[in-house]
Design a protein around this motif. Structure first.
Motif, mmCIF file in Angstrom:
data_model
loop_
_atom_site.group_PDB
_atom_site.id
_atom_site.type_symbol
_atom_site.label_atom_id
_atom_site.label_comp_id
_atom_site.label_asym_id
_atom_site.label_seq_id
_atom_site.Cartn_x
_atom_site.Cartn_y
_atom_site.Cartn_z
ATOM 1 N N ASP A 36 0.886 -1.222 0.023
ATOM 2 C CA ASP A 36 0.182 -0.069 0.027
ATOM 3 C C ASP A 36 0.869 1.163 0.102
ATOM 4 O O ASP A 36 1.978 1.294 0.535
ATOM 5 C CB ASP A 36 -0.846 0.031 1.322
ATOM 6 C CG ASP A 36 -2.064 0.670 1.140
ATOM 7 O OD1 ASP A 36 -2.159 1.466 0.202
ATOM 8 O OD2 ASP A 36 -3.020 0.515 2.067
ATOM 9 N N ASP A 37 0.420 2.467 -0.564
ATOM 10 C CA ASP A 37 0.989 3.917 -0.419
ATOM 11 C C ASP A 37 2.392 3.632 -0.915
ATOM 12 O O ASP A 37 3.244 4.156 -0.482
ATOM 13 C CB ASP A 37 1.035 4.173 1.059
ATOM 14 C CG ASP A 37 -0.102 4.378 2.005
ATOM 15 O OD1 ASP A 37 -1.456 4.237 0.923
ATOM 16 O OD2 ASP A 37 -0.163 4.127 3.069
ATOM 17 N N ASP A 70 0.329 5.288 -4.209
ATOM 18 C CA ASP A 70 -0.411 6.184 -3.300
ATOM 19 C C ASP A 70 -0.994 7.414 -4.086
ATOM 20 O O ASP A 70 -0.451 7.865 -5.073
ATOM 21 C CB ASP A 70 0.981 6.725 -2.327
ATOM 22 C CG ASP A 70 0.243 7.621 -1.167
ATOM 23 O OD1 ASP A 70 -0.447 6.857 -0.259
ATOM 24 O OD2 ASP A 70 0.455 8.935 -1.219
ATOM 25 N N GLU A 115 -4.734 4.630 -6.232
ATOM 26 C CA GLU A 115 -5.515 5.046 -5.256
ATOM 27 C C GLU A 115 -5.705 6.224 -5.293
ATOM 28 O O GLU A 115 -5.167 7.236 -6.163
ATOM 29 C CB GLU A 115 -4.701 5.051 -4.152
ATOM 30 C CG GLU A 115 -4.227 3.910 -3.466
ATOM 31 C CD GLU A 115 -3.726 3.845 -2.060
ATOM 32 O OE1 GLU A 115 -4.293 3.078 -1.137
ATOM 33 O OE2 GLU A 115 -2.877 4.770 -1.483
HETATM 34 MG MG MG Z 1 -3.122 3.559 0.357
#
Ligand code: MG
Ligand code: C2E
Ligand code: MG
Ligand code: MG
Length: 283
Positions: free
Chosen positions: A181-182, A204, A238
């Motif tokens: 993630d990110d 991200d 995202e």
């Molecule tokens: Mg994220």
């Protein structure tokens, strides 16, 4: 107090710091009560396949149904998510509900796809993490192929690599996908992408914002899409908010996207009707 003690004195605690400490303590207490009262619940945000326009699955995001303040996002309780004990309790509460939701949807022939849960890095301090996670899924009677875990690069900081690797392997071997993630904001060395069984990288949202006008962001996003493609990973963007962002991402080969352009996170009860009514925006 700091001001009154004179310009050249260094105060041990500024009033602001004290406020933050008190705030953190009250968040911890508040979250403990919220957990007991069932006020911590998952909201679900769909992940969209940019080529087919289909819903591939959802990400479960924690929300605090606060009796006075309404629906609160994790920014209101981030200190609890990083607390060694509370993070484990929040994680279990979330997973139990996610498991029950998936079980209910599947028994109603609602194809929710794969559902991702976020794990905070401190949860990896706990050796029993993967076993406990798998046990909760077994109890919920949910196939592991319906789950994904989202981790961030900070999981590799100050922790035994072998221990993290073991937990990730256990997840992965049992059919659970793993997303980083990110991606691009943390400390990950690209080595981590090779060493660990990462299936998806999530770009991200800070790189997606201003994608059309910020050529640096566009260059970074392009590089991440190419990196993911060459390593055989699925790339997810995202925080996609505009059609222009989605078109750019699609044209550059980014496979999946998530963001308010498609749908904001929603309560579990809204998911079946959302899926039934879903038509992809033309890109
Ligand atoms: Mg994220
Ligand atoms: P994340 O995993 O990177 O989740 C994506 C965040 O982007 C979510 O924020 C989501 O609501 C938000 N978002 C989605 N679409 C858009 C958009 O179009 N524009 C913008 N500006 N934002 C968008 P949220 O729900 O506030 O969660 C924040 C972070 O809290 C998450 O970031 C995740 O790191 C953490 N978190 C959420 N739920 C859990 C949980 O159950 N456990 C743990 N450990 N962490 C969680
Ligand atoms: Mg996430
Ligand atoms: Mg984020």
């Amino acid at each position: 107090a700091a001001k009154a003690s004179g310009k050249n004195r260094v105060a041990l605690y500024s009033p602001d710091m004290r406020l933050r400490i008190e705030h953190k303590a009250s968040v911890v207490q508040g979250i403990q009560e919220a957990l007991q009262r069932g006020q911590i619940v998952p909201f679900y945000q769909p992940k969209i396949d940019l080529v087919s326009g289909c819903v591939i699955g959802f990400e479960a995001l924690a929300r605090w149904r606060h009796p006075r303040h309404g629906i609160l996002t994790p920014s209101a309780f981030s200190s609890a998510l990083e607390d060694p004990e509370l993070s484990v309790e929040i994680g279990e509460t979330m997973l139990r509900q996610v498991g029950a939701d998936i079980h209910r949807w599947l028994s109603q022939n609602v194809d929710c796809g794969r559902v991702a849960v976020n794990l905070s890095s401190v949860q990896f301090n706990w050796v029993g993490l993967a076993n406990r996670f798998l046990n909760i899924l077994r109890t919920a009677d949910v196939p592991r192929e319906r789950l994904e875990v989202e981790i961030t690069e900070t999981v590799f900081l100050g922790r035994s690599t072998a221990h993290v690797a073991k937990a990730l392997k256990q997840f992965h071997d049992s059919g659970i996908r793993i997303a980083l993630d990110d991606f691009g904001t943390g400390y990950a060395s690209l080595i981590h992408l090779k060493q660990f069984p990462v299936d998806d990288i999530k770009i991200d949202q800070s790189f997606i914002r201003d994608l059309e006008t910020d050529s640096d962001n566009a260059a970074i996003v392009l590089a991440l899409i190419e990196l993911g493609a060459s390593l055989g990973m699925t790339v997810v963007a995202e925080g996609v908010e505009t059609t222009a962002q989605a078109r750019f991402l699609k044209s550059k080969g980014c496979q999946q996207a998530q963001g308010n352009l498609f749908a904001a996170p929603m309560p579990a009860g809204n998911v079946p009707a959302f899926l039934q009514g879903w038509t992809a925006p033309p890109l």
